[in-house]
Design a protein around this motif. Structure first.
Motif, PDB file in Angstrom:
ATOM      1  N   LYS A 114       0.834  -1.213   0.000  1.00 39.41           N
ATOM      2  CA  LYS A 114       0.000   0.000   0.000  1.00 39.41           C
ATOM      3  C   LYS A 114       0.864   1.258   0.000  1.00 39.41           C
ATOM      4  O   LYS A 114       0.556   2.247  -0.667  1.00 39.41           O
ATOM      5  CB  LYS A 114      -0.933   0.009   1.213  1.00 39.41           C
ATOM      6  CG  LYS A 114      -2.094  -0.947   1.091  1.00 39.41           C
ATOM      7  CD  LYS A 114      -2.973  -0.893   2.327  1.00 39.41           C
ATOM      8  CE  LYS A 114      -4.079  -1.920   2.242  1.00 39.41           C
ATOM      9  NZ  LYS A 114      -4.900  -1.956   3.456  1.00 39.41           N
ATOM     10  N   ARG A 115       1.954   1.226   0.748  1.00 40.39           N
ATOM     11  CA  ARG A 115       2.858   2.370   0.802  1.00 40.39           C
ATOM     12  C   ARG A 115       3.487   2.625  -0.567  1.00 40.39           C
ATOM     13  O   ARG A 115       3.576   3.764  -1.018  1.00 40.39           O
ATOM     14  CB  ARG A 115       3.935   2.132   1.857  1.00 40.39           C
ATOM     15  CG  ARG A 115       4.788   3.356   2.114  1.00 40.39           C
ATOM     16  CD  ARG A 115       5.849   3.130   3.177  1.00 40.39           C
ATOM     17  NE  ARG A 115       5.267   2.733   4.446  1.00 40.39           N
ATOM     18  CZ  ARG A 115       5.694   1.709   5.175  1.00 40.39           C
ATOM     19  NH1 ARG A 115       6.695   0.958   4.750  1.00 40.39           N
ATOM     20  NH2 ARG A 115       5.126   1.420   6.325  1.00 40.39           N
ATOM     21  N   GLU A 116       3.915   1.560  -1.253  1.00 41.21           N
ATOM     22  CA  GLU A 116       4.513   1.691  -2.591  1.00 41.21           C
ATOM     23  C   GLU A 116       3.501   2.243  -3.588  1.00 41.21           C
ATOM     24  O   GLU A 116       3.831   3.098  -4.412  1.00 41.21           O
ATOM     25  CB  GLU A 116       5.049   0.346  -3.068  1.00 41.21           C
ATOM     26  CG  GLU A 116       6.320  -0.092  -2.378  1.00 41.21           C
ATOM     27  CD  GLU A 116       7.487   0.844  -2.653  1.00 41.21           C
ATOM     28  OE1 GLU A 116       7.594   1.373  -3.786  1.00 41.21           O
ATOM     29  OE2 GLU A 116       8.264   1.070  -1.716  1.00 41.21           O
ATOM     30  N   ILE A 117       2.264   1.756  -3.505  1.00 40.84           N
ATOM     31  CA  ILE A 117       1.215   2.238  -4.422  1.00 40.84           C
ATOM     32  C   ILE A 117       0.957   3.720  -4.172  1.00 40.84           C
ATOM     33  O   ILE A 117       0.870   4.513  -5.116  1.00 40.84           O
ATOM     34  CB  ILE A 117      -0.081   1.414  -4.249  1.00 40.84           C
ATOM     35  CG1 ILE A 117       0.144  -0.003  -4.777  1.00 40.84           C
ATOM     36  CG2 ILE A 117      -1.253   2.075  -4.942  1.00 40.84           C
ATOM     37  CD1 ILE A 117      -0.959  -0.976  -4.415  1.00 40.84           C
ATOM     38  N   ALA A 118       0.850   4.114  -2.900  1.00 41.68           N
ATOM     39  CA  ALA A 118       0.603   5.518  -2.578  1.00 41.68           C
ATOM     40  C   ALA A 118       1.764   6.400  -3.045  1.00 41.68           C
ATOM     41  O   ALA A 118       1.554   7.503  -3.560  1.00 41.68           O
ATOM     42  CB  ALA A 118       0.387   5.684  -1.073  1.00 41.68           C
ATOM     43  N   ARG A 119       2.974   5.910  -2.907  1.00 46.30           N
ATOM     44  CA  ARG A 119       4.150   6.657  -3.342  1.00 46.30           C
ATOM     45  C   ARG A 119       4.126   6.860  -4.853  1.00 46.30           C
ATOM     46  O   ARG A 119       4.386   7.953  -5.360  1.00 46.30           O
ATOM     47  CB  ARG A 119       5.409   5.905  -2.907  1.00 46.30           C
ATOM     48  CG  ARG A 119       6.656   6.734  -2.943  1.00 46.30           C
ATOM     49  CD  ARG A 119       7.835   5.974  -2.383  1.00 46.30           C
ATOM     50  NE  ARG A 119       7.691   5.813  -0.940  1.00 46.30           N
ATOM     51  CZ  ARG A 119       8.171   4.804  -0.255  1.00 46.30           C
ATOM     52  NH1 ARG A 119       8.805   3.823  -0.858  1.00 46.30           N
ATOM     53  NH2 ARG A 119       8.018   4.756   1.049  1.00 46.30           N
ATOM     54  N   GLU A 120       3.797   5.794  -5.580  1.00 52.09           N
ATOM     55  CA  GLU A 120       3.762   5.870  -7.042  1.00 52.09           C
ATOM     56  C   GLU A 120       2.631   6.786  -7.522  1.00 52.09           C
ATOM     57  O   GLU A 120       2.818   7.577  -8.457  1.00 52.09           O
ATOM     58  CB  GLU A 120       3.595   4.461  -7.628  1.00 52.09           C
ATOM     59  CG  GLU A 120       3.865   4.366  -9.102  1.00 52.09           C
ATOM     60  CD  GLU A 120       5.279   4.755  -9.478  1.00 52.09           C
ATOM     61  OE1 GLU A 120       5.441   5.383 -10.546  1.00 52.09           O
ATOM     62  OE2 GLU A 120       6.219   4.468  -8.715  1.00 52.09           O
ATOM     63  N   VAL A 121       1.471   6.705  -6.886  1.00 51.11           N
ATOM     64  CA  VAL A 121       0.356   7.586  -7.248  1.00 51.11           C
ATOM     65  C   VAL A 121       0.756   9.038  -7.004  1.00 51.11           C
ATOM     66  O   VAL A 121       0.475   9.921  -7.829  1.00 51.11           O
ATOM     67  CB  VAL A 121      -0.912   7.206  -6.443  1.00 51.11           C
ATOM     68  CG1 VAL A 121      -1.979   8.281  -6.556  1.00 51.11           C
ATOM     69  CG2 VAL A 121      -1.457   5.873  -6.922  1.00 51.11           C
ATOM     70  N   GLY A 122       1.432   9.302  -5.893  1.00 48.22           N
ATOM     71  CA  GLY A 122       1.893  10.658  -5.594  1.00 48.22           C
ATOM     72  C   GLY A 122       2.856  11.174  -6.645  1.00 48.22           C
ATOM     73  O   GLY A 122       2.788  12.328  -7.063  1.00 48.22           O
ATOM     74  N   ARG A 123       3.767  10.314  -7.084  1.00 50.43           N
ATOM     75  CA  ARG A 123       4.727  10.711  -8.132  1.00 50.43           C
ATOM     76  C   ARG A 123       4.004  11.052  -9.418  1.00 50.43           C
ATOM     77  O   ARG A 123       4.319  12.033 -10.083  1.00 50.43           O
ATOM     78  CB  ARG A 123       5.738   9.597  -8.381  1.00 50.43           C
ATOM     79  CG  ARG A 123       6.697   9.360  -7.234  1.00 50.43           C
ATOM     80  CD  ARG A 123       7.702   8.269  -7.572  1.00 50.43           C
ATOM     81  NE  ARG A 123       8.604   8.644  -8.637  1.00 50.43           N
ATOM     82  CZ  ARG A 123       9.672   9.428  -8.487  1.00 50.43           C
ATOM     83  NH1 ARG A 123       9.933   9.925  -7.299  1.00 50.43           N
ATOM     84  NH2 ARG A 123      10.452   9.698  -9.492  1.00 50.43           N
TER      85      ARG A 123
END
Length: 176
Positions: free
Chosen positions: A155-164
């Motif tokens: 979930k953290r990786e997905i949120a990071r990628e969406v933010g980018r």
């Protein structure tokens, strides 16, 4: 001529204060799956309240159990108050929990099931009263914990990628 409005006796002099956290049991949320939470009062002695106001408490290793049809908290450490008096307390003494009888009966029915336990999650002041948040919990196995950690990382990786992507940056390269 102005008219004075009288408040009911209970509301006179009462001031709303936000919850003030004293101690929390972070490990309990890692070790157990919390099914339901309850708020309970504590029976404390004089110097215990003063020590709690200084934040001198630890929930590590504490648990709640039934004793003579009532719930008691075992292992809660409240350090002795520095200015000692005649009403000293034992740091790890057993403390009675204050709940309504219907809540106690519901909790006792649940914790009699195999694999279910009652763990303290947080200790705080609410409107000047010391309260403890109790959780009816089921223990997690090692593979359950690993699965929860893996889900959290994903979930953290997905949120990071969406933010980018929202910021218009290129996707992160996988360096593995």
């Amino acid at each position: 001529m102005s008219r004075r409005v009288e408040l009911p006796h209970r509301e006179r002099g009462r001031r709303e204060t936000p919850r003030r956290m004293i101690a929390s049991n972070k490990r309990a949320r890692h070790e157990y799956e919390i099914l339901k939470t309850y708020e309970a009062g504590l029976v404390l002695r004089g110097t215990e309240v003063k020590a709690l106001r200084l934040g001198r408490a630890s929930l590590t290793g504490s648990f709640a159990q039934e004793l003579d049809g009532e719930l008691h908290l075992y292992g809660l450490h409240i350090a002795e108050y520095a200015v000692r008096g005649w009403s000293d307390h034992g740091p790890r003494r057993t403390r009675k929990l204050l709940l309504h009888r219907a809540e106690i009966n519901r909790i006792l029915d649940k914790i009699r099931e195999p694999g279910i336990t009652l763990v303290p999650l947080a200790l705080y002041f609410d409107n000047g009263w010391a309260k403890v948040e109790l959780g009816i919990a089921r223990g997690l196995r090692e593979y359950d914990k690993r699965q929860v950690l893996a889900e959290r990382d994903a979930k953290r990786e997905i949120a990071r990628e969406v933010g980018r992507r929202l910021k218009g940056r290129p996707p992160a390269r996988d360096l593995r």
